[in-house]
Design a protein around this motif. Structure first.
Motif, PDB file in Angstrom:
ATOM      1  N   UNK A 199      24.549  23.061 -40.519  1.00  0.00           N
ATOM      2  CA  UNK A 199      24.504  24.294 -41.305  1.00  0.00           C
ATOM      3  C   UNK A 199      24.088  25.473 -40.428  1.00  0.00           C
ATOM      4  N   UNK A 200      23.054  25.278 -39.621  1.00  0.00           N
ATOM      5  CA  UNK A 200      22.554  26.348 -38.754  1.00  0.00           C
ATOM      6  C   UNK A 200      23.606  26.730 -37.707  1.00  0.00           C
ATOM      7  N   UNK A 201      24.212  25.734 -37.073  1.00  0.00           N
ATOM      8  CA  UNK A 201      25.241  26.014 -36.062  1.00  0.00           C
ATOM      9  C   UNK A 201      26.420  26.746 -36.703  1.00  0.00           C
ATOM     10  N   UNK A 202      26.822  26.307 -37.899  1.00  0.00           N
ATOM     11  CA  UNK A 202      27.918  26.973 -38.603  1.00  0.00           C
ATOM     12  C   UNK A 202      27.618  28.436 -38.881  1.00  0.00           C
ATOM     13  N   UNK A 203      26.385  28.724 -39.310  1.00  0.00           N
ATOM     14  CA  UNK A 203      25.986  30.113 -39.591  1.00  0.00           C
ATOM     15  C   UNK A 203      25.988  30.953 -38.316  1.00  0.00           C
ATOM     16  N   UNK A 204      25.510  30.355 -37.213  1.00  0.00           N
ATOM     17  CA  UNK A 204      25.471  31.070 -35.936  1.00  0.00           C
ATOM     18  C   UNK A 204      26.892  31.357 -35.420  1.00  0.00           C
ATOM     19  N   UNK A 205      27.781  30.408 -35.611  1.00  0.00           N
ATOM     20  CA  UNK A 205      29.175  30.597 -35.185  1.00  0.00           C
ATOM     21  C   UNK A 205      29.816  31.751 -35.952  1.00  0.00           C
ATOM     22  N   UNK A 206      29.626  31.775 -37.263  1.00  0.00           N
ATOM     23  CA  UNK A 206      30.209  32.851 -38.077  1.00  0.00           C
ATOM     24  C   UNK A 206      29.615  34.204 -37.698  1.00  0.00           C
ATOM     25  N   UNK A 207      28.287  34.230 -37.476  1.00  0.00           N
ATOM     26  CA  UNK A 207      27.625  35.484 -37.091  1.00  0.00           C
ATOM     27  C   UNK A 207      28.140  35.990 -35.748  1.00  0.00           C
ATOM     28  N   UNK A 208      28.306  35.072 -34.793  1.00  0.00           N
ATOM     29  CA  UNK A 208      28.791  35.505 -33.483  1.00  0.00           C
ATOM     30  C   UNK A 208      30.257  35.928 -33.560  1.00  0.00           C
ATOM     31  N   UNK A 209      31.059  35.238 -34.368  1.00  0.00           N
ATOM     32  CA  UNK A 209      32.459  35.650 -34.543  1.00  0.00           C
ATOM     33  C   UNK A 209      32.534  37.080 -35.060  1.00  0.00           C
ATOM     34  N   UNK A 210      31.710  37.378 -36.071  1.00  0.00           N
ATOM     35  CA  UNK A 210      31.676  38.732 -36.628  1.00  0.00           C
ATOM     36  C   UNK A 210      31.209  39.737 -35.585  1.00  0.00           C
ATOM     37  N   UNK A 211      30.204  39.335 -34.803  1.00  0.00           N
ATOM     38  CA  UNK A 211      29.692  40.221 -33.757  1.00  0.00           C
ATOM     39  C   UNK A 211      30.720  40.502 -32.684  1.00  0.00           C
ATOM     40  N   UNK A 212      31.468  39.480 -32.278  1.00  0.00           N
ATOM     41  CA  UNK A 212      32.521  39.664 -31.273  1.00  0.00           C
ATOM     42  C   UNK A 212      33.613  40.585 -31.791  1.00  0.00           C
ATOM     43  N   UNK A 213      33.977  40.404 -33.060  1.00  0.00           N
ATOM     44  CA  UNK A 213      34.971  41.303 -33.662  1.00  0.00           C
ATOM     45  C   UNK A 213      34.434  42.733 -33.692  1.00  0.00           C
ATOM     46  N   UNK A 214      33.140  42.851 -33.960  1.00  0.00           N
ATOM     47  CA  UNK A 214      32.522  44.172 -34.059  1.00  0.00           C
ATOM     48  C   UNK A 214      32.499  44.947 -32.752  1.00  0.00           C
ATOM     49  N   UNK A 215      32.463  44.219 -31.625  1.00  0.00           N
ATOM     50  CA  UNK A 215      32.445  44.928 -30.333  1.00  0.00           C
ATOM     51  C   UNK A 215      33.848  44.957 -29.696  1.00  0.00           C
ATOM     52  N   UNK A 216      34.861  44.583 -30.492  1.00  0.00           N
ATOM     53  CA  UNK A 216      36.223  44.843 -30.041  1.00  0.00           C
ATOM     54  C   UNK A 216      37.101  43.660 -29.716  1.00  0.00           C
ATOM     55  N   UNK A 217      36.631  42.427 -29.924  1.00  0.00           N
ATOM     56  CA  UNK A 217      37.487  41.280 -29.607  1.00  0.00           C
ATOM     57  C   UNK A 217      38.655  41.190 -30.585  1.00  0.00           C
ATOM     58  N   UNK A 218      39.859  41.127 -30.050  1.00  0.00           N
ATOM     59  CA  UNK A 218      41.066  41.003 -30.863  1.00  0.00           C
ATOM     60  C   UNK A 218      41.712  39.640 -30.622  1.00  0.00           C
ATOM     61  N   UNK A 219      42.550  39.246 -31.550  1.00  0.00           N
ATOM     62  CA  UNK A 219      43.224  37.953 -31.448  1.00  0.00           C
ATOM     63  C   UNK A 219      43.976  37.841 -30.117  1.00  0.00           C
ATOM     64  N   UNK A 220      43.809  36.700 -29.473  1.00  0.00           N
ATOM     65  CA  UNK A 220      44.521  36.436 -28.228  1.00  0.00           C
ATOM     66  C   UNK A 220      43.815  36.908 -26.980  1.00  0.00           C
ATOM     67  N   UNK A 221      42.743  37.706 -27.117  1.00  0.00           N
ATOM     68  CA  UNK A 221      42.011  38.180 -25.939  1.00  0.00           C
ATOM     69  C   UNK A 221      41.091  37.075 -25.425  1.00  0.00           C
ATOM     70  N   UNK A 222      40.863  37.101 -24.114  1.00  0.00           N
ATOM     71  CA  UNK A 222      40.142  36.021 -23.460  1.00  0.00           C
ATOM     72  C   UNK A 222      38.644  36.315 -23.314  1.00  0.00           C
ATOM     73  N   UNK A 223      37.848  35.282 -23.574  1.00  0.00           N
ATOM     74  CA  UNK A 223      36.396  35.366 -23.421  1.00  0.00           C
ATOM     75  C   UNK A 223      35.958  34.236 -22.500  1.00  0.00           C
ATOM     76  N   UNK A 224      35.349  34.575 -21.376  1.00  0.00           N
ATOM     77  CA  UNK A 224      34.896  33.568 -20.419  1.00  0.00           C
ATOM     78  C   UNK A 224      33.494  33.074 -20.783  1.00  0.00           C
ATOM     79  N   UNK A 225      33.277  31.775 -20.609  1.00  0.00           N
ATOM     80  CA  UNK A 225      31.960  31.183 -20.820  1.00  0.00           C
ATOM     81  C   UNK A 225      31.427  30.694 -19.484  1.00  0.00           C
ATOM     82  N   UNK A 226      30.239  31.160 -19.119  1.00  0.00           N
ATOM     83  CA  UNK A 226      29.564  30.709 -17.902  1.00  0.00           C
ATOM     84  C   UNK A 226      28.232  30.114 -18.342  1.00  0.00           C
ATOM     85  N   UNK A 227      28.288  28.872 -18.804  1.00  0.00           N
ATOM     86  CA  UNK A 227      27.142  28.257 -19.475  1.00  0.00           C
ATOM     87  C   UNK A 227      27.022  26.775 -19.137  1.00  0.00           C
ATOM     88  N   UNK A 228      25.776  26.281 -19.074  1.00  0.00           N
ATOM     89  CA  UNK A 228      25.575  24.834 -18.973  1.00  0.00           C
ATOM     90  C   UNK A 228      25.645  24.231 -20.379  1.00  0.00           C
TER      91      UNK A 228
END
Length: 549
Positions: free
Chosen positions: A52-81
């Motif tokens: 439940x917590x992970x699901x809520x965080x995923x939705x919140x981050x999706x909304x946040x990414x859309x809010x700062x300009x992420x559009x469908x098909x654009x690439x987001x790099x992950x540099x994470x362990x």
């Protein structure tokens, strides 16, 4: 039956031709959140987060990414362990319609910059650890990136580690240069933006750009669609069978950004509502401790990981019996390693096979019945394996023929990103040429003879390094072995053998040649033998033959 010889021996609880639903990975997460909201999704260094917590965080981050300009098909790099943020960011990008670009955190700054420029990534997500943030900050200055999003390690740690970390590890924590281009992830996670659903064509829309190739030059990125990745996770779940959904605990040591762990550890777990015990890196002491304490039931790994566990000092005093099913991939699994691990744990350890271009899993040995050691098992659900005649391209060989292993199935990539010529070399009529030499027997089991590019041709004879390595692993003193081809003035190529001995063992070059003399042909006998304390490894633990060469 001759065309699909595996059908007569397929696991009884699976139908090879069963349907695979058309879904995206975020939809699989939503299903697990709805069905198992309070089950632990990830256990990271003692901090547990529910589905439940992970699901809520995923939705919140999706909304946040859309809010700062992420559009469908654009690439987001992950540099994470491996960490909770990796799972959240990965699924959030996909849910927002973006494309994940997996970057290896251990790569040098210039190499990461090349990948980002090739993918034309718009955003990069990382954490406030100096070793990662310094690379991310440098890359921001010279690539297509518009914004750098930075999470905090302390937010993912349990109390009191979250309080102590910035103090005890002060020299490891990065000082952020917050600006219009550098954003604290928490600010978009806690914003009041609402997620706007995105229409995704699972068969056509790219979900992940997964780079493959060496660590020199600019590698190619496999375009893996939503269909590819969901189908491969679903195929893994079918292979597990036995109604395990919501019941397993997964040991997540392999790096999520690598294709094997991305599917066999993370995506499979999310689909099947599995609890992931995530380790940020491979640490044998911590792995042993968590197997005993956290009681995982599943553990995908690479052969060297199982070798390391077999040789833990006083290994018999540790209880590994919670492990039920382990799948080895990434490199050939020596029979001696398999037998020793199964005797130690009572667990089933089977060999599977895959490659990045197939999302990556293609086949596996049966989990609940006797398979065939030394093979990579049978094809997954809806996966066809064909053997192409290497001298007559486009023609497939009958059972027992040796040629190039080809794969057709829903997990086969769309192609290489912006490398049409390379795509045409490996992909035709939805069939993928793997670059591996193999054969299929009458029971449908596939045997890899070797990599096409690793095969040694000596005096006109084909030499398969894997066959010699298998023999070396049967020697009681050998811990690791690797064979490469070297230039030879007379024969064109000759065999060079690298070995590492078990602790306390001694062996000479003459001793090895005596051991091999009745087991290999004269032209297969190593010309040169090198002893090392250990052999170099890639990030996921495969023996690094490129480094040996």
């Amino acid at each position: 039956m001759e065309q699909h010889p595996w059908l007569s021996h397929y696991p009884s609880y699976i139908s090879w031709d069963q349907d695979i639903p058309h879904k995206t990975l975020p939809q699989a997460l939503d299903d697990s959140v709805n069905d198992f909201p309070h089950r632990t999704c990830i256990d990271f260094l003692g901090k547990q987060m529910s589905y439940k917590h992970i699901g809520e965080q995923v939705t919140a981050m999706s909304a946040g990414l859309q809010g700062i300009g992420l559009k469908k098909g654009e690439r987001v790099a992950l540099l994470l362990p491996n960490c909770p943020l990796y799972i959240i960011a990965y699924y959030a990008v996909l849910k927002a319609g973006g494309v994940v670009v997996n970057c290896n955190p251990l790569y040098a700054e210039n190499f990461i910059a090349n990948e980002i420029n090739d993918a034309e990534a718009k955003f990069l997500i990382t954490i406030n650890i100096n070793v990662l943030y310094s690379k991310a900050y440098a890359v921001l200055q010279k690539t297509t990136l518009e914004k750098l999003l930075v999470g905090t390690m302390q937010s993912m740690l349990p109390f009191p580690k979250n309080i102590l970390f910035p103090i005890v590890k002060k020299h490891e924590v990065a000082t952020l240069h917050v600006s219009e281009k550098i954003i604290k992830l928490n600010s978009i996670l806690t914003s009041s933006r609402h997620f706007r659903p995105v229409e995704i064509n699972d068969s056509d829309d790219i979900a992940v750009l997964q780079f493959t190739g060496g660590t020199t030059g600019i590698p190619k990125a496999a375009m893996l669609t939503h269909r590819n990745l969901f189908a491969n996770a679903y195929q893994c779940a079918c292979w597990l069978g036995r109604d395990r959904r919501g019941k397993d605990i997964m040991m997540g040591v392999l790096p999520f950004f690598h294709a094997f762990a991305n599917t066999a550890v993370m995506n499979l777990s999310i689909l099947n509502a599995v609890t992931i015990v995530a380790h940020p890196r491979f640490d044998l002491r911590m792995l042993v401790k968590d197997i005993v304490k956290k009681r995982p039931t599943l553990m995908p790994g690479v052969p060297s990981m199982f070798v390391a566990l077999n040789h833990v000092r006083d290994v018999r005093k540790y209880d590994f019996t919670s492990l039920e099913l382990c799948i080895s991939g990434g490199a050939p699994l020596p029979l001696e390693v398999k037998q020793a691990f199964e005797a130690l744990t009572g667990c089933v350890l089977v060999e599977g096979y895959g490659l990045t271009e197939a999302s990556p899993l293609v086949s596996c040995n049966p989990l609940y019945s006797e398979g065939k050691s030394g093979t990579i098992g049978m094809p997954f659900v809806q996966t066809e394996v064909l053997i192409e005649d290497m001298e007559n391209r486009g023609t497939f060989l009958p059972v027992g023929g040796v040629g190039e292993l080809c794969v057709r199935g829903p997990q086969v990539m769309k192609g290489y990103w912006r490398h049409d010529d390379e795509t045409k070399l490996v992909l035709w009529d939805n069939i993928l040429r793997t670059g591996d030499i193999a054969m299929i027997d009458h029971d449908g089991y596939i045997t890899i003879k070797d990599r096409l590019k690793e095969m040694i041709i000596s005096g006109g004879y084909n030499i398969y390094p894997r066959a010699i390595e298998e023999i070396m692993y049967q020697h009681p003193s050998i811990k690791e072995a690797a064979v490469i081809g070297i230039d030879d003035e007379y024969r064109g190529q000759a065999v060079k053998l690298f070995v590492a001995l078990k602790e306390g063992q001694t062996l000479t070059e003459e001793g090895i040649k005596d051991y091999l003399k009745d087991k290999v042909a004269k032209f297969e006998m190593p010309k040169d033998i090198v002893f090392r304390e250990s052999l170099p490894k890639t990030l996921i633990g495969k023996i690094a033959k490129k480094e040996l060469k």
